[in-house]
Design an enzyme around this catalytic site. Structure first.
Site, PDB file in Angstrom:
ATOM      1  CB  SER A  24      -0.939   0.006   1.216  1.00 61.41           C
ATOM      2  OG  SER A  24      -0.207   0.180   2.411  1.00 61.41           O
ATOM      3  CE  LYS A  82      -2.782   2.476   4.938  1.00 60.44           C
ATOM      4  NZ  LYS A  82      -2.655   1.646   3.720  1.00 60.44           N
TER       5      LYS A  82
END
Length: 290
Positions: free
Chosen positions: A66, A127
Site C-alpha cells: 500500500s 500511511k
C-alpha cells in the site's frame, strides 16, 4: 601443686573439603552474589530494551504494497517514538500505563507514520499524513485536493519493482521483462507536492472508485492518512472497518514516525540455505530515510 587450669583447646581442624566446622565455604559464599547479580543484570537488560523500544526506536516490518513505491513488502524499518509524544500505544502490548497522551506533538503533512488502525486499535498500519485538523480533503479525478486546491501531481518515470516471493504485479497490464530476463512490474509514477513543499512519489494505476470522494473536513485531534499506492490502499478514504478502511485516525493512535530502513528482503531466503540470506537481501534499500 597440681595445675588445675584446663588445657588449651586446639584449633578446630578443617574438614576434608577445607570448610571449617560450623563455617561457610568461602567459594560458595562468593557464588551466591554472582548468581543474584546475573539475574539482576538480566532484569535490567530487559527493562532497558523495553524502555528503548517504548520511548526511542522500535522496529516495524512492511507486510503489504500500500506504500509503494517508497516502501515494499519485506522492508524492515525503525520508527522514532518521540516525535509525537507517548501513549499506551507506545508501550509493548499497548499496556495501559500512560494516561492519555504525554508530550504530544502534531505530525506534519507528508510524514510517514505508524499507528494503531481503527476501529479495533490492535494492529500497526503505516500511511502518509495528508490532512491535518481543519483541512478539507477530497479526491477529484485521481487528483488530491486540499482546502479546495489541487495538489501538484507530475508524471515521472515508471516505478520498477522486481517480482519476488514478496512481490507480485497488481495486474497483467503492469508485468514486464527486464534485460536480464527477470520478471518485474512497471507502475505509473507521479511526484506529488503538498503545501509547504513536501514532495514524495505516488502510484496511480488507473481509474478506481476511490479516485473521486466527497470533501471531508478533518476534526480536531484527528488525521487524514493515505497510502502512496493510491489504488491499492485502504486508508482514510474508506470508513473504519476491521481489516479494511481506517477512517479518520485519532492522533492518540500514533505509535511513531518512520525514520530509517534497517533491512529489506525479497522473501526468497531459506533458513536451511544460509547463502540465500544474502542473495535475498535488497542491499540498495538499506539505510534509506523518510
Amino acid at each position: 601443686m597440681t595445675d588445675s587450669s584446663p588445657a588449651p583447646t586446639p584449633p578446630a581442624a578443617a574438614d576434608a573439603a577445607g570448610t571449617p566446622p560450623g563455617g561457610t565455604d568461602p567459594a560458595a559464599a562468593k557464588a551466591e552474589p554472582k548468581e543474584e547479580s546475573f539475574f539482576v543484570f538480566l532484569l535490567k537488560l530487559v527493562l532497558i530494551v523495553g524502555a528503548f523500544r517504548s520511548f526511542a526506536l522500535a522496529p516495524f516490518n512492511i507486510p503489504s504494497e500500500s506504500m509503494l513505491p517508497g516502501l515494499q513488502n519485506g522492508d524492515y524499518l525503525l520508527a522514532a517514538k518521540w516525535p509525537y509524544g507517548y501513549s499506551r500505544y507506545s508501550l509493548p502490548f499497548s499496556l495501559p500505563l500512560i494516561p492519555g497522551r504525554i508530550l504530544a506533538a502534531q505530525p506534519q503533512r507528508g510524514d510517514v507514520v505508524i499507528f494503531k488502525a481503527p476501529p479495533v486499535n490492535d494492529t500497526d498500519y503505516i500511511k502518509r499524513v495528508i490532512g491535518l485538523p481543519g483541512d478539507q480533503v477530497q479526491m477529484i479525478g485521481g487528483v488530491l485536493h486540499l482546502n479546495g486546491q489541487p495538489v501538484p501531481k507530475v508524471r515521472i518515470a515508471d516505478a520498477v519493482v522486481k517480482v519476488s516471493a514478496n512481490t507480485r504485479c497488481f495486474g497483467p497490464a503492469f508485468a514486464a521483462v527486464a534485460a536480464d530476463g527477470s520478471a518485474e512490474c512497471h507502475y505509473p509514477r507521479f511526484r506529488e507536492t503538498l503545501p509547504g513543499g513536501r514532495s514524495y512519489d505516488v502510484l496511480d494505476l488507473g481509474a478506481t472508485p476511490q479516485d473521486d470522494t466527497l470533501p471531508v473536513v478533518v476534526p480536531e485531534g484527528a488525521l487524514f492518512l493515505m497510502g502512496d499506492n493510491r489504488d491499492n490502499s485502504m486508508d482514510s478514504r474508506f470508513p473504519a472497518m476491521e481489516g479494511a478502511g481506517i477512517g479518520l485516525v485519532p492522533q492518540g493512535n500514533l505509535v511513531g514516525r518512520a525514520a530509517i530502513m534497517m533491512f529489506s528482503t525479497d522473501g526468497s531466503a531459506s533458513w536451511l540455505k544460509p547463502w540465500t540470506w544474502f542473495t535475498a537481501t535488497r542491499w540498495s534499500r538499506i539505510g534509506g530515510t523518510f
